[in-house]
Design a protein around this motif. Structure first.
Motif, mmCIF file in Angstrom:
data_model
loop_
_atom_site.group_PDB
_atom_site.id
_atom_site.type_symbol
_atom_site.label_atom_id
_atom_site.label_comp_id
_atom_site.label_asym_id
_atom_site.label_seq_id
_atom_site.Cartn_x
_atom_site.Cartn_y
_atom_site.Cartn_z
ATOM 1 N N ASP A 153 0.843 -1.195 0.000
ATOM 2 C CA ASP A 153 0.000 0.000 0.000
ATOM 3 C C ASP A 153 0.882 1.250 0.000
ATOM 4 O OD1 ASP A 153 -1.639 2.197 0.760
ATOM 5 O OD2 ASP A 153 -3.093 0.826 1.645
ATOM 6 N N ASP A 228 -6.853 1.319 8.982
ATOM 7 C CA ASP A 228 -5.865 1.295 7.900
ATOM 8 C C ASP A 228 -4.531 0.755 8.391
ATOM 9 O OD1 ASP A 228 -7.670 2.340 6.093
ATOM 10 O OD2 ASP A 228 -7.016 4.416 6.398
ATOM 11 N N TRP A 232 -2.740 -2.682 7.122
ATOM 12 C CA TRP A 232 -1.412 -2.622 6.500
ATOM 13 C C TRP A 232 -0.438 -3.585 7.177
ATOM 14 C CZ3 TRP A 232 3.256 0.605 7.822
ATOM 15 C CH2 TRP A 232 4.172 0.657 6.755
#
Length: 256
Positions: A153, A228, A232
Motif C-alpha cells: 500500500d 488502515d 497494512w
C-alpha cells in the motif's frame, strides 16, 4: 521502557547489535572507504555498544588507536565491557557537539547513523573537522527515512514515512544533506555513495524499522487511522514482504 505514546521500546544495546548484523554490506563499504592501515588513529563517533569497532581495531592493529565515543552511558558500558582487554581501543562518554580531544588528533573519523539523532549536525561536523588532522578522512553513513520503500500500500508507506520523519527521528532526511553540510563545515567532499539494503523477512525488518511499534504510535497520535494501520500491518506480516531503506555514504577530507 515505553515512550510518551505508551508503546514499549526495545533494549537499546540489543537493537544496535541487530542493526549492525542486518547492515553488513553497507558497513563493509563504509569500512573500505575509511582506508585503514596499521598505526592510524581512528575516531568512531556514536559507537553504540561497539559492534563496528573490532573490524577497525584489526585494521589499525595494536600499533594504531581506536577511540569510540557515545553520549549514552548504557552504550559506553557495553562497549567498554567488550574491549576491556584491548589496550588500543578506548571508549569515552562524550557529546559529539563538544568532543574532549585536542585539535588535529585523528587520522580518520567515522560516524554511522548518529547524525540523524543529534541536536545540531553542523556543530558536530565542525567538531569532527577540528579533531581530524590535516588531510584526515571523514566517512559518514546516514539514512533518509523519507525514502524507506515498502512494497504494498503506497499511501500507507508514505503515511508511515511522514510520521517517522515528523515525530520519531530528529534529523530524518540527514542523508541527502550530508554533502552540503560537510562542505559548509569546511570539508572537501570527495564522493557520496548510496546503498539500499533489502529485507525480505518481515520479522527482521520489523525489528529494525519498528513497523509495528511506530504504526501503533502513529495511530495513537492520530496520524494513521487504526483500521488502515492494522490492515497494512496484517498485509506486511502475511504477504510477500519487501522493504529497502536508502543509505547515503559520505567520503570527505579535511583540507591540508
Amino acid at each position: 521502557m515505553a515512550n510518551a505514546l505508551g508503546v514499549p521500546s526495545p533494549d537499546k544495546v540489543a537493537y544496535m547489535d541487530d542493526v549492525a548484523a542486518a547492515a553488513v554490506d553497507y558497513k563493509r563499504h563504509l569500512l573500505t572507504l575509511l582506508e585503514l592501515s596499521p598505526g592510524l588513529s581512528v575516531l568512531d563517533l556514536g559507537c553504540g555498544p561497539g559492534a563496528d569497532l573490532p573490524s577497525m581495531a584489526d585494521a589499525v592493529t595494536t600499533s594504531g588507536r581506536i577511540v569510540g565515543v557515545d553520549i549514552d552511558q548504557q552504550m559506553v558500558d557495553a562497549a567498554s565491557a567488550r574491549f576491556h582487554d584491548h589496550p588500543h581501543v578506548e571508549i569515552h562518554l562524550a557529546d559529539g557537539h563538544t568532543l574532549p580531544f585536542e585539535d588535529n588528533t585523528f587520522d580518520r573519523a567515522r560516524t554511522d547513523r548518529a547524525l540523524q539523532h543529534v541536536a545540531d549536525p553542523s556543530t558536530v561536523l565542525s567538531e569532527l573537522l577540528r579533531v581530524l588532522k590535516p588531510g584526515g578522512l571523514l566517512r559518514i553513513g546516514e539514512p533518509d527515512w523519507d525514502s524507506l520503500v515498502v512494497d504494498g500500500d503506497l499511501e500507507m508507506n508514505r503515511a508511515f514515512n511522514r510520521f517517522t520523519c515528523s515525530t520519531m527521528v530528529r534529523n530524518a532526511t540527514i542523508g541527502r544533506r550530508l554533502a552540503r553540510l560537510a562542505r559548509a563545515a569546511g570539508f572537501e567532499v570527495e564522493a557520496v555513495h548510496t546503498a539500499a539494503p533489502t529485507f525480505h523477512d518481515f520479522a527482521q525488518a520489523d525489528n529494525i524499522f519498528a513497523f509495528t511499534r511506530n504504526t501503533e504510535r502513529a495511530i495513537r497520535a492520530g496520524a494513521i487511522d487504526r483500521a488502515d494501520g492494522e490492515r497494512w500491518l496484517t498485509e506486511l506480516r502475511t504477504g510477500d514482504f519487501f522493504a529497502a531503506p536508502l543509505m547515503f555514504l559520505l567520503a570527505a577530507r579535511k583540507p591540508w
